[in-house]
Each structure stands twice: as C-alpha cells, then as structure tokens.
Design a protein around this motif. Structure first.
Motif, short mmCIF file in Angstrom:
data_model
loop_
_atom_site.label_atom_id
_atom_site.label_comp_id
_atom_site.label_asym_id
_atom_site.label_seq_id
_atom_site.Cartn_x
_atom_site.Cartn_y
_atom_site.Cartn_z
N PHE A 149 -27.39 142.30 -23.55
CA PHE A 149 -27.96 141.31 -22.94
C PHE A 149 -27.07 140.53 -22.27
O PHE A 149 -25.82 140.45 -22.43
N CYS A 150 -27.89 139.51 -21.17
CA CYS A 150 -26.88 138.82 -20.36
C CYS A 150 -26.35 137.91 -21.24
O CYS A 150 -26.97 137.04 -21.96
N PRO A 151 -25.04 137.86 -20.94
CA PRO A 151 -24.35 136.75 -21.93
C PRO A 151 -24.33 135.19 -21.54
O PRO A 151 -24.21 134.26 -22.01
N ARG A 152 -25.18 135.07 -20.28
CA ARG A 152 -25.29 133.86 -19.85
C ARG A 152 -26.80 133.23 -20.04
O ARG A 152 -26.94 132.23 -20.99
N CYS A 153 -27.78 134.13 -19.86
CA CYS A 153 -29.02 133.45 -20.00
C CYS A 153 -29.73 134.44 -21.35
O CYS A 153 -30.90 133.95 -21.56
N GLY A 154 -29.09 135.41 -21.73
CA GLY A 154 -29.93 136.17 -22.88
C GLY A 154 -30.85 137.01 -22.46
O GLY A 154 -31.26 137.94 -23.40
N SER A 155 -30.92 137.43 -21.30
CA SER A 155 -31.97 138.32 -20.68
C SER A 155 -31.87 139.66 -21.20
O SER A 155 -30.53 140.17 -21.19
N ASP A 156 -33.03 140.51 -21.48
CA ASP A 156 -32.63 141.71 -22.00
C ASP A 156 -32.58 142.81 -20.61
O ASP A 156 -32.74 143.98 -20.71
N HIS B 126 -25.37 143.53 -13.88
CA HIS B 126 -25.96 142.39 -13.24
C HIS B 126 -27.37 141.95 -13.73
O HIS B 126 -27.95 142.72 -14.48
N CYS B 127 -27.31 140.58 -14.03
CA CYS B 127 -28.59 140.12 -14.56
C CYS B 127 -29.50 139.64 -13.45
O CYS B 127 -29.27 138.77 -12.77
N PRO B 128 -30.80 140.28 -13.14
CA PRO B 128 -31.61 139.89 -12.23
C PRO B 128 -32.25 138.62 -12.41
O PRO B 128 -32.80 138.03 -11.71
N ASP B 129 -32.35 137.96 -13.76
CA ASP B 129 -33.01 136.88 -14.19
C ASP B 129 -32.28 135.59 -13.60
O ASP B 129 -32.79 134.42 -13.42
N CYS B 130 -30.69 135.67 -13.82
CA CYS B 130 -30.06 134.57 -13.58
C CYS B 130 -28.92 134.79 -12.55
O CYS B 130 -28.02 134.07 -12.23
N SER B 131 -28.88 136.09 -12.08
CA SER B 131 -27.93 136.49 -10.89
C SER B 131 -26.30 136.64 -11.41
O SER B 131 -25.59 136.81 -10.68
ZN LIG Z 1 -28.75 136.25 -17.28
#
Ligand SMILES: [Zn+2]
Length: 176
Positions: free
Chosen positions: A13-20, A31-36
């Motif tokens: 999971f994204c450690p910044r926003c928790g996105s899966d 890379h997290c596409p939800d929060c970059s």
């Molecule tokens: Zn994120």
C-alpha cells in the motif's frame, strides 16, 4: 530467497495515502497513481574493516545478533544518514571494539543481500584496509561477542553467511 519477500512485494500500500494502487514502476521502485508518491528501495550503505595482525592474519568478529548470530563477520555496520563511510567505520570500530583508527585506505565495494524479518535487505559494503593504533585491549561489545584472527587461506567461507564478505575474502586471496 523468496521473491515474495522483495521490497516491491512487501510494500503493498502507498505509505503516504494508503492507496492499494501502489504499483511497481521499476526493479526497485514503486509509484502511487492516486497521490503521485514514488519510492525507491535503494541499497543501504554499510562499511567494513580489513584489519591484519603482524602475522598477516585477518580480524573476524563473531556476530552476537541476528541475522546469522554466532557466525563470522567483518567489523563494521550500517552508515548513518548524512555520515560518510569513513566516519561510519571509525565510529563502528570504536563502538564494537573500543578501537582507535590510525590509518584507513579504501579497498573496494561489495554488494550484499539478506532476508530479515520477512523482507530482503540490500546493502552495498564499502571496505577499508585499516590500521588500528593498537590491537591490544580491544573490548568486543555492542553486537559482537568476540574477535578472532585467521589466515586468509584458512577461513572456511561456510562460516561466513554474507556473500559480500565471502567475495571480499576471495579478492584478498587473489591479491595476496
Ligand atoms: Zn498514494
């Protein structure tokens, strides 16, 4: 070593926003596409010491901590943030042995990987040939239980769990 223990697999999971949707974007990045947010699982810097006695024997330490508690190692440890490898090996020798460095010469770098608490840890060991002010009155402490001096040709590489240190000793034997 299980590929499921590779950092890109363990960090789901994204450690910044928790996105899966935290997605592998390279051999050591996600890379997290939800929060970059992007993160690179770079190798940790470590430093190790090659210390010889008057008979040309190499100092090895006995590990007092896991991974590989009880196995042979070189003196040294991880480089702290904002610390040079030279500063790290001087600090580690003081902490582990109460030793004072008189002279230090860069020898080479050796990559390593090992599994610890379910994740593969990658390191890059900077190795230095080191002359201590004295080999007397060394006090093993911190994360080692003892020191031993071995002739290079007598070292059993099966007693040395880390590939980087096995390769360091192989190179020392070739150059001897
Ligand atoms: Zn994120």
């Amino acid at each position: 070593m299980n590929s499921e223990n590779h950092p890109t697999e363990v960090f789901k999971f994204c450690p910044r926003c928790g996105s899966d949707k935290f997605t592998t974007s390279g051999p050591r990045s996600k890379h997290c596409p939800d929060c970059s947010f992007s993160y690179f699982f770079n190798a940790s810097a470590a430093a190790s010491a090659l210390i010889f006695d008057d008979e040309g024997r190499l100092m090895l330490t006995r590990r007092g901590i896991n991974p590989h508690k009880g196995k042979l190692d070189l003196p040294g440890g991880f480089v702290e943030h904002d610390e040079s490898a030279e500063e790290a090996i001087i600090r580690e020798l003081h902490e582990e042995l109460g030793a004072e460095v008189q002279d230090l010469k860069f020898y080479g770098t050796f990559p390593n990987q090992y599994e610890f608490s379910g994740i593969i840890v990658y390191t890059l060991d900077s190795t230095f040939i080191i002359k201590l002010k004295s080999l007397d009155n060394l006090h093993p402490q911190d994360d080692i239980t003892g020191i031993e001096f071995h002739k290079l040709e007598d070292i059993d590489l099966n007693d040395i769990p880390f590939r980087s240190i096995q390769n360091t000793i192989k190179k020392l034997r070739e150059n001897n």
